[in-house]
Design an enzyme around this catalytic site. Structure first.
Site, short mmCIF file in Angstrom:
data_model
loop_
_atom_site.label_atom_id
_atom_site.label_comp_id
_atom_site.label_asym_id
_atom_site.label_seq_id
_atom_site.Cartn_x
_atom_site.Cartn_y
_atom_site.Cartn_z
N ASP A 136 57.32 53.49 -70.27
CA ASP A 136 58.19 53.23 -69.09
C ASP A 136 57.33 53.79 -68.04
O ASP A 136 56.71 54.73 -68.16
CB ASP A 136 59.40 53.88 -69.47
CG ASP A 136 60.62 53.13 -68.81
OD1 ASP A 136 60.33 52.21 -68.22
OD2 ASP A 136 61.56 53.76 -68.94
N ARG A 166 64.35 40.10 -66.99
CA ARG A 166 63.51 40.37 -65.60
C ARG A 166 63.14 38.90 -65.13
O ARG A 166 63.48 37.82 -65.70
CB ARG A 166 62.22 40.95 -66.16
CG ARG A 166 62.65 42.33 -66.60
CD ARG A 166 61.60 43.18 -66.95
NE ARG A 166 61.97 44.46 -67.17
CZ ARG A 166 61.33 45.79 -67.16
NH1 ARG A 166 59.93 45.59 -66.59
NH2 ARG A 166 61.76 46.95 -67.54
N ASN A 179 64.31 42.61 -72.02
CA ASN A 179 63.45 42.51 -71.12
C ASN A 179 63.45 40.96 -70.55
O ASN A 179 62.79 40.69 -69.55
CB ASN A 179 62.13 42.71 -71.38
CG ASN A 179 61.90 44.34 -71.41
OD1 ASN A 179 61.07 44.99 -72.09
ND2 ASN A 179 62.53 45.19 -70.48
C1 FPP Z 1 58.45 49.20 -69.12
O1 FPP Z 1 57.97 49.76 -67.72
C2 FPP Z 1 57.24 48.47 -69.44
C3 FPP Z 1 57.19 47.22 -69.96
C4 FPP Z 1 58.55 46.46 -70.21
C5 FPP Z 1 55.86 46.46 -70.33
C6 FPP Z 1 54.90 47.21 -71.20
C7 FPP Z 1 53.86 46.43 -71.55
C8 FPP Z 1 52.54 46.92 -71.36
C9 FPP Z 1 52.08 48.39 -71.04
C10 FPP Z 1 51.37 46.10 -71.51
C11 FPP Z 1 50.53 46.60 -72.73
C12 FPP Z 1 50.87 45.67 -73.98
C13 FPP Z 1 50.43 45.89 -74.99
C14 FPP Z 1 50.78 44.84 -76.08
C15 FPP Z 1 49.48 46.94 -75.71
P1 FPP Z 1 58.85 49.20 -66.57
O2 FPP Z 1 58.42 47.91 -66.05
O3 FPP Z 1 60.26 49.05 -66.85
O4 FPP Z 1 58.86 50.24 -65.33
P2 FPP Z 1 59.80 50.76 -64.23
O5 FPP Z 1 61.18 51.56 -65.11
O6 FPP Z 1 59.04 51.63 -63.43
O7 FPP Z 1 60.14 49.64 -63.67
#
Ligand code: FPP
Length: 224
Positions: free
Chosen positions: A2, A53, A50
């Site tokens: 996150d 989004r 998700n």
């Molecule tokens: C949550 O942070 C993150 C995600 C929904 C995506 C995670 C995916 C990756 C890190 C890509 C790597 C993939 C693999 C398969 C290794 P957020 O976007 O909700 O962050 P925020 O809360 O700051 O908006």
């Protein structure tokens, strides 16, 4: 994993830039596992929620997952990592599912670290799908209703071959479970860190694991 979005926002960059930075962190964290005594690592890449989004972010993430698999397959194989995916594959595009299947097959002989990637995963959705499969078995007469207990249901979960998590780490300062491994985390320890996922280093990981190993775990019994 996150905090990718906020990490990008702090740099005035699009959210996908944060996800790309987050993807680069994964290798470092996976490679840190053997020295920390961690055999099983599960990372939450995309939840059943998700999909809410923007279409641009969702398709960007799907592209990133495809690229991650294509780019990292050989390194994962070499490093002795066995990769598994949990979550509902039905809603994922066929091209991605094929890459997931291939990576699972490619790394099936590895045993140094077991990496599970939760993709289109939700704890409630997983329990509902497991219950549906179990209900079919009961309806077919293979299992008697009176024999159904927690252990029976667990055999139908996506995680049926995995041990329950000992420690769940949530990055980015959020203190929620957000539908992650709900059933399996019944006795897990939780650690929350303000660090955003793209800044989550092997060193921070090691500190958190070190703190965890000092905790007394009672599993519902009385402590010393
Ligand atoms: C949550 O942070 C993150 C995600 C929904 C995506 C995670 C995916 C990756 C890190 C890509 C790597 C993939 C693999 C398969 C290794 P957020 O976007 O909700 O962050 P925020 O809360 O700051 O908006």
């Amino acid at each position: 994993m996150d905090g990718n979005g906020r990490w990008a926002q702090q740099r005035n960059r699009p959210r996908l830039f944060g996800h790309q930075a987050g993807a680069r962190r994964v290798r470092e964290i996976v490679n840190a596992c053997p020295d920390l005594g961690i055999k099983y690592l599960t990372i939450f890449a995309f939840s059943t929620e998700n999909w809410k989004r923007t279409q641009a972010e969702v398709s960007g993430l799907m592209m990133l997952f495809r690229r991650y698999i294509q780019k990292e397959s050989q390194a994962l194989l070499r490093e002795g990592v066995r990769v598994r995916f949990i979550g509902d594959r039905d809603r994922l595009e066929a091209k991605l599912v094929r890459l997931m299947d291939e990576l699972e097959t490619l790394t099936a002989g590895n045993d140094r670290v077991h990496l599970t990637i939760a993709l289109n995963y939700g704890g409630r959705d997983e329990v509902a799908r497991a219950t549906r499969r179990l209900a079919h078995e009961v309806a077919a007469g293979h299992i008697r209703p009176e024999d159904v207990d927690a252990e029976t249901l667990a055999r139908f979960l996506d995680t049926c071959v995995l041990p329950d998590p000992d420690l769940v780490i949530r990055t980015s300062g959020e203190a929620r479970i957000s539908n992650f491994l709900l059933w399996q985390s019944a006795y897990a320890e939780y650690e929350f860190t303000p660090v955003l996922w793209p800044d989550f280093t092997a060193e921070i990981f090691g500190e958190i694991v070190g703190r965890f190993s000092q905790r007394e775990r009672r599993f519902g019994a009385i402590g010393h």
